[in-house]
Design a protein around this motif. Structure first.
Motif, PDB file in Angstrom:
ATOM      1  N   ASN A  31       0.814  -1.222   0.000  1.00  0.00           N
ATOM      2  CA  ASN A  31       0.000   0.000   0.000  1.00  0.00           C
ATOM      3  C   ASN A  31       0.849   1.274   0.000  1.00  0.00           C
ATOM      4  OD1 ASN A  31      -2.718  -1.293   0.194  1.00  0.00           O
ATOM      5  ND2 ASN A  31      -1.716  -2.240   1.952  1.00  0.00           N
ATOM      6  N   ALA A  32       2.129   1.131   0.320  1.00  0.00           N
ATOM      7  CA  ALA A  32       3.037   2.277   0.197  1.00  0.00           C
ATOM      8  C   ALA A  32       3.500   2.426  -1.252  1.00  0.00           C
ATOM      9  CB  ALA A  32       4.243   2.092   1.110  1.00  0.00           C
ATOM     10  N   GLY A  33       3.278   1.385  -2.051  1.00  0.00           N
ATOM     11  CA  GLY A  33       3.555   1.475  -3.492  1.00  0.00           C
ATOM     12  C   GLY A  33       2.310   2.035  -4.162  1.00  0.00           C
ATOM     13  N   SER A 328       5.025   3.714  11.531  1.00  0.00           N
ATOM     14  CA  SER A 328       3.779   3.758  10.759  1.00  0.00           C
ATOM     15  C   SER A 328       3.449   2.385  10.186  1.00  0.00           C
ATOM     16  CB  SER A 328       3.955   4.772   9.628  1.00  0.00           C
ATOM     17  OG  SER A 328       4.892   4.261   8.702  1.00  0.00           O
ATOM     18  N   GLY A 329       2.666   2.382   9.116  1.00  0.00           N
ATOM     19  CA  GLY A 329       2.235   1.126   8.489  1.00  0.00           C
ATOM     20  C   GLY A 329       3.250   0.530   7.539  1.00  0.00           C
ATOM     21  N   VAL A 380       0.993  -2.148   5.286  1.00  0.00           N
ATOM     22  CA  VAL A 380      -0.348  -2.652   5.594  1.00  0.00           C
ATOM     23  C   VAL A 380      -1.385  -1.543   5.468  1.00  0.00           C
ATOM     24  CG1 VAL A 380       0.670  -4.288   7.218  1.00  0.00           C
ATOM     25  CG2 VAL A 380      -0.266  -2.149   8.076  1.00  0.00           C
ATOM     26  N   HIS A 381      -2.621  -1.955   5.247  1.00  0.00           N
ATOM     27  CA  HIS A 381      -3.716  -0.981   5.237  1.00  0.00           C
ATOM     28  C   HIS A 381      -4.843  -1.506   6.130  1.00  0.00           C
ATOM     29  CE1 HIS A 381      -5.358   2.709   3.978  1.00  0.00           C
ATOM     30  NE2 HIS A 381      -4.728   2.778   2.815  1.00  0.00           N
ATOM     31  N   GLU A 388      -3.933 -12.246   7.179  1.00  0.00           N
ATOM     32  CA  GLU A 388      -3.026 -11.907   6.067  1.00  0.00           C
ATOM     33  C   GLU A 388      -1.618 -11.604   6.583  1.00  0.00           C
ATOM     34  OE1 GLU A 388      -5.816 -10.121   2.539  1.00  0.00           O
ATOM     35  OE2 GLU A 388      -5.187  -8.721   4.096  1.00  0.00           O
ATOM     36  N   ILE A 389      -1.568 -10.912   7.700  1.00  0.00           N
ATOM     37  CA  ILE A 389      -0.260 -10.589   8.299  1.00  0.00           C
ATOM     38  C   ILE A 389       0.447 -11.894   8.677  1.00  0.00           C
ATOM     39  CG2 ILE A 389       0.854  -9.483  10.309  1.00  0.00           C
ATOM     40  CD1 ILE A 389      -0.475  -7.515   8.292  1.00  0.00           C
TER      41      ILE A 389
END
Ligand SMILES: Cc1ncc(COP(=O)(O)O)c(C=O)c1O
Length: 405
Positions: A31-33, A328-329, A380-381, A388-389
Motif C-alpha cells: 500500500n506504500a507502493g 507507521s504502516g 499494511v492498510h 493476512e499478516i
C-alpha cells in the motif's frame, strides 16, 4: 476523544473488504507502493470515461463541474485546508517540483533537509544548487530516528530559504514530528515544505497543525486513489513569493499583449489540460477515507504493522530495519539468502502476497548510512486482516528455511 485501535471493529474490516473487489483474491501488502482502490474510486473514474465516450470530453467536464469542485473540497477537508489552497496535479513529485521550482532563491541561501529525503525531491535541490548557487544541508536524525525540531532549531538562521521535512519516508516506518518542526520554522522567514506522500491516507495530516507553507501528496498510495494523481496545499500567505515556472492560461490570464496575471490561489500550480476521470477518482478516495475516519484507520494500520513487526523481529535470519520512536504502516526488512527483489517476486508467484522492494537510489543518504542496497517493504492498510499478516510471516519463514536447506 482520540479513537484507539479498539474503535476498529470486525464490521469495519468486513465493510472495507466488501468495498475492495480484489481483497479476497490476493494479499495486498504494497500500500506504500499503490494501494488497492475501493470499488467506488474505480467506478468514479470509469463512469466519467464512459460519459466522455457518450457525450464528448469537454461536454462531460462541464456536466461534472460540481463533482470536480467537490474533489477540492474533499482534499481540503482531508488536510485541514480551504479548497482554494489545493492544486491538483498528477503525482507527488509533480506537486513538489511545481512548488519548489517556484522559489526564487538568493545565492548562498541554504535548504535544510532530512537524511531520509526522497530521491526526486533531492534531485530538485541539486538542480537548484547548480542554478541558484544555494547550499543543501542534510540534518541528522536524533535519537527518535528522524529529523527533530531541536535539530532544525540548531541549524535555522536567516540564510535558510527552505526547510523540507518528510512525514514518512519511502524506505522505513518512522514518522517525523512535522508539527513540532513547524513550530520552530514558523519563527523564521524560511519556507516549510512537507512531503506527505506516504502519510496522506494513513495518518492524520492537518496543514494548520503542521504549520507548513506547502504540503504534497500522491493519490495512489495510502489514500487509495487512482495512479497519475497527486495534489499540493499552498499557504495563501506565501503565494506572492511563489511564481510557478510553468504557467498557462489556467494558472494565469493573458491580460494585455505584454502582461499576464497569475491566479491568486493554489490553482496557479495547475495547468489547463487534465484527466478529469482520475481527478474524480481521487476525490472519491478522499471522501471514502473521510467516511471511515482517518484517526480510526490510522490506529488500525498501526496495530497491523505492529503485529507484523513483532513476528518478523522474532524470526531467525530476518532483520527488521524500522528504527524510531513513532512507527507507521510501513515495515521494512531483509531476509538472509534473498534479495528483496527476489523475495517480492517469490511471494507474489508462490503465495499471491504483494510486498515491494526499495532500492538505495530512492533514499540514497539514509540507505547508504545504514549500509543497505535494498530493503523489502510490506505496507499494511486497514482493509488487511490479522490472517493476512500471519500468512506473510509464515510464507517468509518457509522461504528463509528453503534457502537455508
Ligand atoms: C516519501 C515519498 N515522497 C515522494 C514520492 C514520489 O511520489 P510520486 O511517485 O507520486 O511522484 C514517493 C514515492 O514513492 C515517496 O515515497
Amino acid at each position: 476523544m482520540t479513537p484507539t485501535a479498539f474503535d476498529w471493529t470486525k464490521a469495519d474490516t468486513a465493510r472495507a473488504r466488501a468495498d475492495t473487489c480484489a481483497a479476497d483474491q490476493l494479499i495486498h501488502l504494497n500500500n506504500a507502493g499503490a494501494a488497492l482502490p475501493p470499488d467506488m474510486v474505480v467506478d468514479a473514474v470509469v463512469d466519467h470515461l464512459r460519459l466522455e465516450q457518450r457525450i464528448g470530453a469537454y461536454e462531460a467536464a462541464e456536466a461534472a463541474r460540481d463533482e470536480q469542485r467537490r474533489v477540492y473540497e474533499a482534499l481540503a477537508v482531508l488536510v485541514g485546508a480551504r479548497p482554494t489552497e489545493i492544486a491538483l496535479v498528477d503525482s507527488a513529485t509533480r506537486a513538489w517540483i511545481a512548488a519548489f521550482s517556484a522559489i526564487r532563491f538568493r545565492p548562498g541561501q541554504r535548504i535544510l533537509t532530512c537524511v531520509s529525503e526522497y530521491a526526486s525531491n533531492f534531485i530538485a535541490y541539486l538542480q537548484a544548487a547548480k542554478r541558484w548557487d544555494v547550499r543543501i544541508q542534510v540534518l541528522p536524525n536524533d535519537e527518535t530516528g528522524t529529523m527533530s525540531a531541536d535539530v532544525v532549531a540548531a541549524a535555522l538562521d536567516d540564510d535558510v530559504a527552505l526547510v523540507a521535512a518528510t512525514h514518512v519516508p519511502t524506505n522505513s516506518g518512522v514518522v517525523a514530528p512535522v508539527e513540532e518542526i513547524g513550530e520552530v520554522v514558523r519563527e523564521s522567514p524560511a519556507l516549510y515544505f512537507v512531503d506527505a506522500c506516504q502519510s496522506a491516507g494513513q495518518l492524520p495530516v492537518n496543514v494548520q497543525a503542521i504549520g507548513c507553507d506547502v504540503l504534497t501528496a500522491t493519490g495512489r498510495k495510502f489514500l487509495r486513489g487512482p495512479r497519475g494523481t497527486g495534489f499540493l496545499y499552498v499557504d495563501p500567505g506565501r503565494l506572492a513569493e511563489l511564481e510557478p515556472v510553468c504557467a498557462d492560461l489556467h494558472s494565469a490570464s493573458w491580460v494585455a499583449t505584454h502582461e499576464y496575471k497569475l491566479r491568486d490561489d493554489a490553482g496557479r500550480f495547475e495547468l489547463w489540460e487534465n484527466n478529469v476521470s482520475t481527478r474524480l477518482g481521487l476525490g472519491a478516495a478522499a471522501e471514502y477515507a473521510r467516511a471511515f475516519g482517518i484517526e480510526k484507520c490510522s490506529s488500525r494500520i498501526r496495530e497491523l504493522a505492529h503485529r507484523l513487526r513483532d513476528q518478523l523481529i522474532m524470526m531467525p535470519r530476518i532483520r527488521v530495519w524500522d528504527a524510531g520512536e513513532t512507527l507507521s504502516g510501513i515495515v521494512t526488512f531483509t531476509a538472509d539468502g534473498w534479495t528483496p527483489a527476489d523475495l517480492t517476486h517469490e511471494l507474489r508467484s508462490r503465495s499471491k502476497i504483494n510486498i515491494w522492494h526499495v532500492g538505495s537510489d530512492s533514499a540514497l543518504l539514509d540507505m547508504s548510512k545504514r549500509g543497505l542496497s535494498s530493503v523489502a517493504r510490506a505496507s499494511v492498510h486497514y482493509f488487511n486482516t490479522e490472517e493476512e499478516i500471519d500468512a506473510l510471516a509464515q510464507a517468509l519463514e518457509t522461504l528463509v528455511l528453503a534457502q537455508e536447506g
